[in-house]
Design an enzyme around this catalytic site. Structure first.
Site: not given
Ligand code: AMP
Ligand code: MG
Length: 493
Positions: A131-132, A182, A119, A258, A98, A268
């Site tokens: 917001d990506g 990364r 990232k 994941d 995301g 992560d």
């Molecule tokens: P994580 O908790 O970092 O493992 O993220 C879990 C999921 O949420 C993954 O699919 C990430 O890509 C998505 N994600 C986390 N933060 C954002 C963000 N700010 N915008 C879009 N997707 C996000």
């Molecule tokens: Mg993750």
């Protein structure tokens, strides 16, 4: 702003070969990172760049800022966002990158294939409501802790660069935006297989499994049952990895499926942190209310995640489902023993034991119980034991500790090798410097609030040689001063 058409300077050393694109198209979406307003390169890992075959001199200046922001694509990059799913705190969800973009796979001078991933590089079709983007503090935190694990000899993704974007990200308050680059042996996760299984297309699961074998376990290709062998091999890497986390007091904090990479690297770095006083129930993550990912539960959770992985492989393991389930169950059940063996072997080195005795497990367990009763600092207790002279710390003066100490001394006496051999092993197995939470916060505060990166750089210097004693006056080996507030970590949003 658009991507510059100017070709990348050839001497940067990029050498991409993007095998992930040869998987079925459902596994990714091709797309470029979203350019940012004003990139500034704030941290750059020159030794890592060098080992990747990249030229630090070319990438350290403004050119590096443009590249690591996603504003200028390196030659040979074929950016994509990966599709995957995952069990988050036990619940299945379709996820995907995301806020990440895989630029491609860099072929290193050593002939390794390494993912280069951004990232915080903008929205993708998998962004859901996000917001990506990423904030500076969490990206610097990932940089510090991943590099600390690397220096401790623990398999991990690494951090090549951090740029600030010159844009704000909105969280509870506005924060500075940043992008982390990364590197990883790959980003294939348990969740990637769960995604393939959820689509219900056996050919796609097989393609992913064959790809994973070829990329990470090429020797298994010729096994009688390569997919069962894949399960075994992935389990062995996880048993080893999680045992190493425990041995240094590391808490990953968000072991969703994941966030478990099949290559066996730690991945992560969100709410992760190192434990101070030994207590298996330690949790730092603000969202882990039930302690699902507590320090002492990590092996059990790894096994749970591996059971999810095994389920995705069932159709490949045996054509008869009952047979497949029996074989996979037997394999996954073996994880607990396998983990305990890796862990005990590591604990033996921490205590300077050069051979095996039947009671070693009890000796270690009793030490840990004792540490827990007295709230002893995990890292420093082992480092003190490694010092060679009888430790002076107050915890060692308690009767139960003294009794344990005598038992350990007697155990050491029973091995033929010189004491010096044990001492050297212990010094090399028990770090003096870990990324203590208060030190990490201090470094982040200086960088984020005052754009002063010197505190972080100095910390990184000590973390890069964790088995050397830092000068006492610097205080890098000390636990946090007692504070009223328990330490809390947050997912990297
Ligand atoms: P994580 O908790 O970092 O493992 O993220 C879990 C999921 O949420 C993954 O699919 C990430 O890509 C998505 N994600 C986390 N933060 C954002 C963000 N700010 N915008 C879009 N997707 C996000
Ligand atoms: Mg993750």
């Amino acid at each position: 702003m658009t991507h510059s058409s100017r070709p990348n300077l050839p001497e940067a050393g990029w050498k991409f070969d993007n095998s992930y694109l040869r998987l079925p198209e459902s596994f990714y979406v091709r797309m470029n990172p979203v350019p940012v307003r004003m990139p500034t390169l704030v941290v750059f890992n020159a030794p890592l760049a060098q080992s990747l075959g990249l030229n630090p001199e070319v990438l350290q200046g403004d050119d590096g800022a443009a590249v690591f922001a996603g504003n200028r694509l390196p030659e040979g990059a074929e950016p994509l966002a990966q599709a995957y799913a995952g069990h988050q705190f036990g619940h299945f969800t379709i996820l995907g990158d995301g806020r990440a973009i895989l630029l491609g796979e860099q072929m290193t001078p050593e002939g390794e294939r390494i993912d280069i991933q951004f990232k915080g590089s903008g929205r993708t079709p998998f962004s859901r409501n996000g917001d990506g983007r990423a904030a500076l503090g969490p990206m610097l935190r990932e940089y510090i802790i991943s590099e600390a694990l690397y220096a401790l000899g623990i398999p991990t993704t690494r951090s090549l660069a951090v740029v600030t974007t010159g844009e704000q990200v909105r969280r509870e308050t506005p924060l500075q935006g940043a992008i982390l680059t990364r590197t990883a042996a790959s980003h294939i996760r348990v969740g990637t297989f769960e995604y393939a299984a959820a689509r219900g297309k056996p050919d796609e699961i097989r393609a992913l499994a064959d790809y994973t074998i070829q990329r990470h376990f090429p020797d298994l290709g010729s096994s009688d049952n390569p997919y069962l062998a894949l399960l075994d091999a992935v389990m062995a890497r996880q048993a080893s990895l999680v045992s190493r986390w425990l041995l240094v007091g590391f808490i990953h904090g968000v072991m969703n499926t994941d966030n478990m990479a099949l290559c066996g690297e730690t991945i992560d770095y969100g709410p992760c942190a190192f434990m101070d006083a030994y207590d298996p129930s330690t949790v730092f993550s603000s969202i882990d209310h039930n302690g699902r990912y507590a320090y002492g539960r990590q092996a059990q959770i790894a096994q749970w995640n591996l059971a999810r992985f095994a389920e995705t492989l069932l159709p490949l393991i045996h054509e008869n489902m009952q047979e497949a389930i029996a074989m996979a169950t037997e394999a996954v059940t073996g994880f607990a023993d396998s983990f305990r063996q890796y862990w005990l072997a590591g604990m033996r080195t921490k205590l300077g034991l050069l051979n095996q005795e039947a009671d070693d497990g009890a000796l270690v367990d009793d030490l840990l119980d004792c540490m827990q009763r007295h709230g002893a600092d995990y890292t420093n207790t082992f480092r003190d034991l490694a010092s060679g002279s009888a430790p002076e710390a107050s915890v060692f003066q308690t009767p139960d500790f003294m009794q344990w100490y005598e038992r350990w001394q007697a155990r050491l006496e029973r091995q033929p090798e010189e004491r010096e051999v044990s001492r050297r092993l212990m010094k090399a197995s028990n770090p003096a410097v870990i990324p203590r939470n208060h030190l990490v916060e201090e470094a982040l505060d200086a960088a984020v609030e005052r754009a002063d990166y010197s505190v972080m750089q100095k910390l990184l210097g000590f973390l890069s040689q964790p088995f050397n004693d830092p000068p006492d006056v610097e205080g890098y080996h000390l636990p946090a001063p007692p504070s009223a507030q328990p330490y809390r970590t947050y997912c990297g949003t």
